[in-house]
Design a protein around this motif. Structure first.
Motif, short mmCIF file in Angstrom:
data_model
loop_
_atom_site.label_atom_id
_atom_site.label_comp_id
_atom_site.label_asym_id
_atom_site.label_seq_id
_atom_site.Cartn_x
_atom_site.Cartn_y
_atom_site.Cartn_z
N ASP A 91 0.76 -1.22 0.11
CA ASP A 91 0.00 0.18 0.03
C ASP A 91 0.81 1.27 -0.01
N ALA A 92 1.80 1.14 0.66
CA ALA A 92 2.76 2.61 0.88
C ALA A 92 3.62 2.79 -0.67
N ARG A 93 3.93 1.64 -1.07
CA ARG A 93 4.60 1.78 -2.55
C ARG A 93 3.35 2.28 -3.47
N LEU B 225 3.86 5.85 -5.55
CA LEU B 225 4.06 5.81 -6.98
C LEU B 225 2.92 6.79 -7.61
N ALA B 226 1.63 6.70 -6.93
CA ALA B 226 0.65 7.74 -7.38
C ALA B 226 0.89 9.15 -6.98
N GLY B 227 1.94 9.48 -6.14
CA GLY B 227 2.05 10.76 -5.80
C GLY B 227 3.26 11.33 -6.44
N ASP C 42 7.41 15.46 -13.55
CA ASP C 42 8.81 15.80 -13.88
C ASP C 42 9.87 15.09 -12.76
N GLU C 43 9.31 14.16 -12.04
CA GLU C 43 10.13 13.42 -11.05
C GLU C 43 10.97 12.23 -11.47
N ILE D 148 12.84 -2.95 -9.42
CA ILE D 148 11.73 -2.55 -10.21
C ILE D 148 10.23 -2.62 -9.23
N MET D 149 9.74 -1.40 -9.30
CA MET D 149 8.46 -1.35 -8.65
C MET D 149 7.37 -1.19 -9.70
N LEU D 150 6.31 -2.03 -9.36
CA LEU D 150 5.18 -1.75 -10.14
C LEU D 150 3.97 -1.09 -9.43
N PRO D 151 3.11 -0.37 -10.37
CA PRO D 151 2.08 0.45 -9.66
C PRO D 151 1.21 -0.21 -8.83
N ASN D 152 1.08 -1.71 -9.06
CA ASN D 152 0.26 -2.54 -7.97
C ASN D 152 1.01 -2.65 -6.64
N GLY D 153 2.15 -2.30 -6.44
CA GLY D 153 2.98 -2.03 -5.08
C GLY D 153 3.64 -3.28 -5.05
#
Length: 264
Positions: free
Chosen positions: A106-108, A112-114, A118-119, A239-244
């Motif tokens: 959940d934290a990941r 990523l959502a935040g 440009d980051e 590698i970090m994915l949108p699903n955490g």
């Protein structure tokens, strides 16, 4: 740094001081919650409470989970006297699957959502973007360079293989200088983030070519490094994915397609 230790050596380093710290605090442990007891026992072993993430119940009944910043996740007994480090596996009729910490998942996702546009330094497919993967990278890491070299079609053992871009995978880079903030690796990453053409600068650095040294207040190197460590990153590429999900180490493009399919 934690990432310089193999798991076996790391466990020995953690358990020895952990047992001493737990013994020293035995008299007061009864008045503390398990979370407080574990924090008090672990802090001297890892260099201070600031090096620990929150202590919370793990997916295994009776054990607590705590992330060491830039290191592994520990499973700790409520009395703070024993800890286990290593992959947690779920046993199924079809085999074993790795269990990832729900809290960190959940934290990941939130991290990523935040992220602002440009980051990250992005390498998009020429055609449709089917998947997105975020990669914590260090330009002085051999496997990071290998991942970057496989952005497009490449040849391996005489066979022509599709790259990430060819498979519709967008790579969004985040910074993780393994030698830490203030290191030459961090300075190189900052130069890429501050460059007029970020992609071209990163291409050169991945090819071990020099770029103009630049600094800028907008460079997110320190934020990525600290947050990555809090979220379980302790090696590159990560590698970090949108699903955490977090996958440490290099993954070939075709393997990533399978990973994305499993997460859908």
């Amino acid at each position: 740094m934690w990432i310089n230790y193999v798991k076996a050596g790391l466990l020995a380093c953690v358990l020895a001081p952990l047992s001493v710290a737990a013994q020293d605090s035995a008299d007061s442990a009864e008045a503390l919650s398990p979370e407080e007891t574990i924090t008090q026992a672990l802090a001297p072993a890892v260099g201070g409470a600031s090096q620990l993430g929150p202590v919370r119940p793990s997916v295994i009944d009776g054990l607590y989970s705590v992330q060491i910043v830039g290191g592994p996740t520990l499973m700790v007994t409520p009395d703070g006297k024993h800890a286990v480090v290593g992959d947690l596996l779920e046993i199924a009729p079809t085999g074993f699957t790795q269990v990832q910490d729900p809290y960190l998942i959940d934290a990941r996702k939130d991290f990523l959502a935040g992220l602002s546009d440009d980051e990250t330094i992005n390498f998009k497919p020429e055609g449709e973007t089917k998947h997105v993967m975020y990669v914590f990278t260090d330009v002085d890491c051999g496997y990071c360079r290998r991942l970057h070299n496989h952005m497009h079609q490449y040849r391996e053992k005489g066979e022509l293989k599709p790259g990430y871009s060819d498979l519709g995978i967008e790579v969004r880079y985040l910074a993780y200088p393994r030698a830490g903030i203030g290191s030459p690796s961090a300075a190189k990453l900052e130069s890429a983030w501050c460059a007029d053409d970020q992609q071209a600068a990163l291409d050169k650095l991945k090819a071990m070519q020099p770029v103009d040294q630049k600094t800028c207040e907008s460079a997110p190197i320190a934020r990525h490094f600290v947050t990555g460590g809090q979220l379980g990153v302790n090696a590159t590429p990560a590698i970090m994915l949108p699903n955490g999900e977090l996958h440490l180490g290099y993954r070939p493009p075709e393997d990533m397609v399978g990973i994305f399919a499993q997460g859908e």
